[in-house]
Design a protein around this motif. Structure first.
Motif, PDB file in Angstrom:
ATOM      1  N   THR A 148      -3.323 -56.869  36.564  1.00  0.00           N
ATOM      2  CA  THR A 148      -4.525 -57.321  35.879  1.00  0.00           C
ATOM      3  C   THR A 148      -4.695 -56.463  34.629  1.00  0.00           C
ATOM      4  O   THR A 148      -4.796 -55.242  34.725  1.00  0.00           O
ATOM      5  N   PHE A 149      -4.720 -57.113  33.466  1.00  0.00           N
ATOM      6  CA  PHE A 149      -4.959 -56.416  32.201  1.00  0.00           C
ATOM      7  C   PHE A 149      -6.434 -56.547  31.856  1.00  0.00           C
ATOM      8  O   PHE A 149      -7.000 -57.631  31.937  1.00  0.00           O
ATOM      9  N   SER A 150      -7.045 -55.432  31.490  1.00  0.00           N
ATOM     10  CA  SER A 150      -8.412 -55.422  30.965  1.00  0.00           C
ATOM     11  C   SER A 150      -8.291 -55.021  29.508  1.00  0.00           C
ATOM     12  O   SER A 150      -7.867 -53.899  29.195  1.00  0.00           O
ATOM     13  N   VAL A 151      -8.632 -55.948  28.629  1.00  0.00           N
ATOM     14  CA  VAL A 151      -8.466 -55.719  27.197  1.00  0.00           C
ATOM     15  C   VAL A 151      -9.852 -55.727  26.550  1.00  0.00           C
ATOM     16  O   VAL A 151     -10.537 -56.746  26.550  1.00  0.00           O
ATOM     17  N   TYR A 152     -10.260 -54.581  26.043  1.00  0.00           N
ATOM     18  CA  TYR A 152     -11.562 -54.450  25.381  1.00  0.00           C
ATOM     19  C   TYR A 152     -11.357 -54.681  23.888  1.00  0.00           C
ATOM     20  O   TYR A 152     -10.481 -54.052  23.276  1.00  0.00           O
ATOM     21  N   THR A 153     -12.153 -55.595  23.329  1.00  0.00           N
ATOM     22  CA  THR A 153     -11.908 -56.035  21.959  1.00  0.00           C
ATOM     23  C   THR A 153     -13.199 -56.271  21.189  1.00  0.00           C
ATOM     24  O   THR A 153     -14.275 -56.379  21.765  1.00  0.00           O
TER      25      THR A 153
END
Length: 175
Positions: free
Chosen positions: A8-13
């Motif tokens: 699971t990737f958590s990408v904060y953008t």
């Protein structure tokens, strides 16, 4: 040889037009199929979070996270193994109304799986089930013989089991 597993990737953008397309291109170029994707606001004002689920090796996960981090609008990308997160999905099942009164079996399934009826009309009713993918799939398979009209499952939402002070870490990067 390393065996693929679920990450699971958590990408904060920042919330910028076209970013999701560029991130999906990173997976496409590596021939990685995205199993699930969810976009939402995060715990930090003006910062959004993409949650992306894929089946790859850890070596690939490291490379993908680094590549995602290189995108200008990305504040930080994390990846986690399935056992490192608490996750859920939500599914909606649209059923013909006659199933509700046909011997009580559908009502029993709803009760046994801790699902709930969220809408009823004269022609159909809608069931909502929150849980892991295996749980929502199991209910799907049990409801199909009763004339399932529509089915939809959300993307995964997750938080890490490990205490991560993401808010303060990201706040430093945003400032």
């Amino acid at each position: 040889m390393e065996k693929p597993q679920s990450f699971t990737f958590s990408v904060y953008t920042e919330n910028n037009l076209g970013l999701l397309n560029r991130i999906s291109q990173i997976f496409l170029k590596r021939h990685i199929n995205v199993e699930s994707i969810n976009a939402s606001e995060s715990e930090i004002e003006n910062v959004h979070r993409l949650t992306i689920v894929v089946e790859i090796t850890e070596a690939q996960a490291i490379k993908v996270a680094k590549q995602i981090d290189k995108q200008i609008e990305v504040i930080k990308a994390f990846y986690h193994r399935e056992d490192e997160t608490i996750y859920r999905e939500t599914a909606l099942y649209k059923m013909p109304i006659n199933c509700l009164y046909d011997g009580g079996r559908v009502q029993e399934l709803i009760s046994d799986t801790y699902a709930s009826i969220v809408n009823v009309s004269k022609d159909y009713f809608v069931i909502e089930k929150t849980g892991k993918k295996a749980e929502t799939t199991r209910l799907y398979n049990e409801l199909r013989p009763f004339g399932l009209m529509q089915f939809l499952r959300s993307g995964r939402i997750s938080v890490t089991k490990e205490v991560m002070d993401i808010s303060s870490e990201l706040t430093k990067l945003v400032s």
